[in-house]
Design an enzyme around this catalytic site. Sequence first.
Site, PDB file in Angstrom:
ATOM      1  CG  ASN A  21      -0.851  -0.319   2.202  1.00 60.16           C
ATOM      2  OD1 ASN A  21      -0.370  -0.997   2.688  1.00 60.16           O
ATOM      3  ND2 ASN A  21      -1.295   0.727   3.583  1.00 60.16           N
ATOM      4  CG  ASP A  22       0.213   4.023   3.217  1.00 63.51           C
ATOM      5  OD1 ASP A  22      -0.854   3.518   2.499  1.00 63.51           O
ATOM      6  OD2 ASP A  22      -0.151   5.035   3.671  1.00 63.51           O
ATOM      7  CD  GLN A  38       2.851   0.432   5.786  1.00 62.79           C
ATOM      8  OE1 GLN A  38       1.994   0.048   6.515  1.00 62.79           O
ATOM      9  NE2 GLN A  38       4.568   0.961   6.106  1.00 62.79           N
ATOM     10  CB  SER A  79       2.719   5.027   5.909  1.00 64.84           C
ATOM     11  OG  SER A  79       2.598   4.342   5.217  1.00 64.84           O
ATOM     12  NE  ARG A 143      -2.770   5.595  10.027  1.00 66.96           N
ATOM     13  CZ  ARG A 143      -4.039   5.087  10.824  1.00 66.96           C
ATOM     14  NH1 ARG A 143      -4.090   5.085  12.467  1.00 66.96           N
ATOM     15  NH2 ARG A 143      -5.808   5.425  10.142  1.00 66.96           N
ATOM     16  CG  ASP A 144       0.974   6.845   8.394  1.00 68.50           C
ATOM     17  OD1 ASP A 144       0.966   6.434   8.734  1.00 68.50           O
ATOM     18  OD2 ASP A 144      -0.687   7.446   7.700  1.00 68.50           O
ATOM     19  CD1 TRP A 282      -7.134   2.824   2.812  1.00 69.50           C
ATOM     20  CD2 TRP A 282      -7.169   0.805   2.835  1.00 69.50           C
ATOM     21  NE1 TRP A 282      -5.669   2.823   3.567  1.00 69.50           N
ATOM     22  CE2 TRP A 282      -5.566   1.631   3.239  1.00 69.50           C
ATOM     23  CE3 TRP A 282      -6.644  -0.446   2.543  1.00 69.50           C
ATOM     24  CZ2 TRP A 282      -3.911   0.389   3.256  1.00 69.50           C
ATOM     25  CZ3 TRP A 282      -5.523  -1.123   2.898  1.00 69.50           C
ATOM     26  CH2 TRP A 282      -4.598  -0.565   3.301  1.00 69.50           C
TER      27      TRP A 282
END
Length: 512
Positions: A21-22, A38, A79, A143-144, A282
Site C-alpha cells: 500500500n502506501d 507498506q 507509514s 501515525r505516518d 481502501w
Amino acid sequence: VTNTDFYRPTYHFTPAYGWMNDPNGMIYKDGEYHLYFQYNPYGSKWGNMHWGHAISKDLFHWKQLDPAIARDTLGHIFSGSSVVDRYNTAGYGKNAIVAFYTSASEKNGQIQCMAWSTDNGRTFTKYSGNPVLTPFDGLKDFRDPKVFWYAPMKKWYMIVSADKEMRFYSSSNLREWTYVSAFGKGYGQQPNQFECPDFFELPVDGNANHRKWVMIVNINPGCLFGGSATEYFVGDFDGKTFKCDTDPKVVKWLDFGKDHYACVTMGNTPGRVVALPWMSNWQYANVTPIKQYRGANALPRELKLYTRNGQIYLSADVVKEADALRKESVSIDNIKADKKGTVRQLPDNYGYAYELDFDVTPGMSAETGVTLCNDKGEEVKIYFDMKKNRVVMDRTKSGLTDFGKLAKPHEIEANYDVHQFKDKNTKFRMLNSVNYQNDFALGTWAPLSLCEGKTYTVRLMIDKCSVEMFIDGGRIPMTNLVFPTAPYNKLKFRSADGKGSFKNVKAYRLAL
Ligand code: FRU
C-alpha cells in the site's frame, strides 16, 4: 509472468510478490530514487507490515530490493518518511539516511520510531531508544510521520497525523521532539480522519518571490466518490503555526479519481516537488482481481501551485521522465465527431499500454468525449459535460467490476483491517456498503472551473489496469483502476450535439 499476474501493469511499479500500500520514505540520493512502501512479504493482502524497498534512476525502471525495515516486537512498521542528514545532526554520519515510521500494535498503540542507514538506504539500524515520540494524550490514531528541514529555524520538523488534525513537532537532533502546534480540526472534507501527511513549500505561478506552504492530507473513509482520497490545504507557515488561506469548509482535492491515496512527496529533489500516490482505495484494495501480488503506484507527478479565480490550487502533472516511455506514434486527423461517434482503431501492438493526447473543444449543449472500447464490449467513457461544467470518467462497464461485491465476508473483514476503524458504526457502514452495492462500477468527475479556456488539453495514460487523465498540465488529474478482459483498442470520439471538435489527436505505444 504467470496467469495470476494478468493485471500486472507495464510501466507502473508493483512488488514482484506480496501486498503493497502506501509509498513511504521516498528520497533521492546519489543518483538513485528510493521508494519504500507498506509491504506484506508473506501474502497479497494487508498484514505483517514491513517497509519494502525499490530503487530507480528515472522513476520508471524500478529494481526491487530486500525489505528495508522489518516488523518487530513493537508492532507493524507503518507509514513514514526519511531525510538525508546533510549536517550530521543525529550523529550517525554526514549524509546518513534517517527514516521515521510508526510502530503499531494493540499493546503499545501507535508510536513514532526512527532508524538510520549508512549504506545508501539498503539496510537500516533501529534506534535503541525507540519510540522517539508518543502522543501526549494517549490518542489511538497517531501515525505516518513526515520529517522536513525548516531552514529559517535551522531545525527539523515532524508533522504527524493525529486523528482529526495534524500535529507539528520540532527537533535539532532527530531524536528529541518538542510539540509545536496543531492544525486541521474541522477543516476540509467532514467527517474525516487524517492520514499520511506531507508539508512543503512551492512558488505560486512559478514566482520565486511568492511562496506558499502546502499541507497534503490523505483521508479515509468518506471521500468524494467513496472511501479514500487526497486533499490539501494552502497557506503560510512561520515555524510555529500553519495558517490556511481558505475557510475550513473549502475542500481541495489532489486527484478526482477513485484510486489515488496515501500520496506523499519524494525528499531531496531540489527544484521540483514529485508526488507518488498509491493507486487503490481502501474500499476494495484487498479484493481486486489479482493474486500473486497486490497494489501498484500511480504515475509520479510534479506538483505546482497556480492561481484560479483568486484561489491557489495544486496541479499534478505526470513527470517529464514519462515522455521516455513513448515508442511508435500515430497521428489521427482532426475529428469533427457527431452523436454516433467516429471510431479509430489502434495498431495491434499497442495492446494494453498506450498514451492518447488531444485538444478538445466541447459542444456546449451536450456531451463531447472519447470512449475507450474493446472487442468484448467493455468501455471507459470520458466526456465533457458543459451543462454541468464537468469532465467525467465512467468505468461502469470497463470490464471486471463486481469483485468487491462478491468478496466473502471474511475477505471484507481482512480488507477493513481494524486499524482503519475505531468505532463499530463506521465498520458496519463500510461492510454494508461493500456487501450491498458495487463500490467500483461508477463514474468520477472534476469541475472544469479549475481550467481556463474553451479548449482542453487532455493526456491519457493507459496501462493494463488503470487510466490516468491529466488535463491542462495537471490542473485536473484523475486516476482510476479498470480491469478490462481485452485491450481497449478502439477510440470512439463523439459529440452529442455535433458541435465538439478534437485536434492534435495522437496516440503512442508505451513501454519501459
Ligand atoms: C494509509 C494507512 C496509514 C498507515 C498504513 C498502514 O493507507 O492506513 O495511515 O500507516 O496505511 O499500512
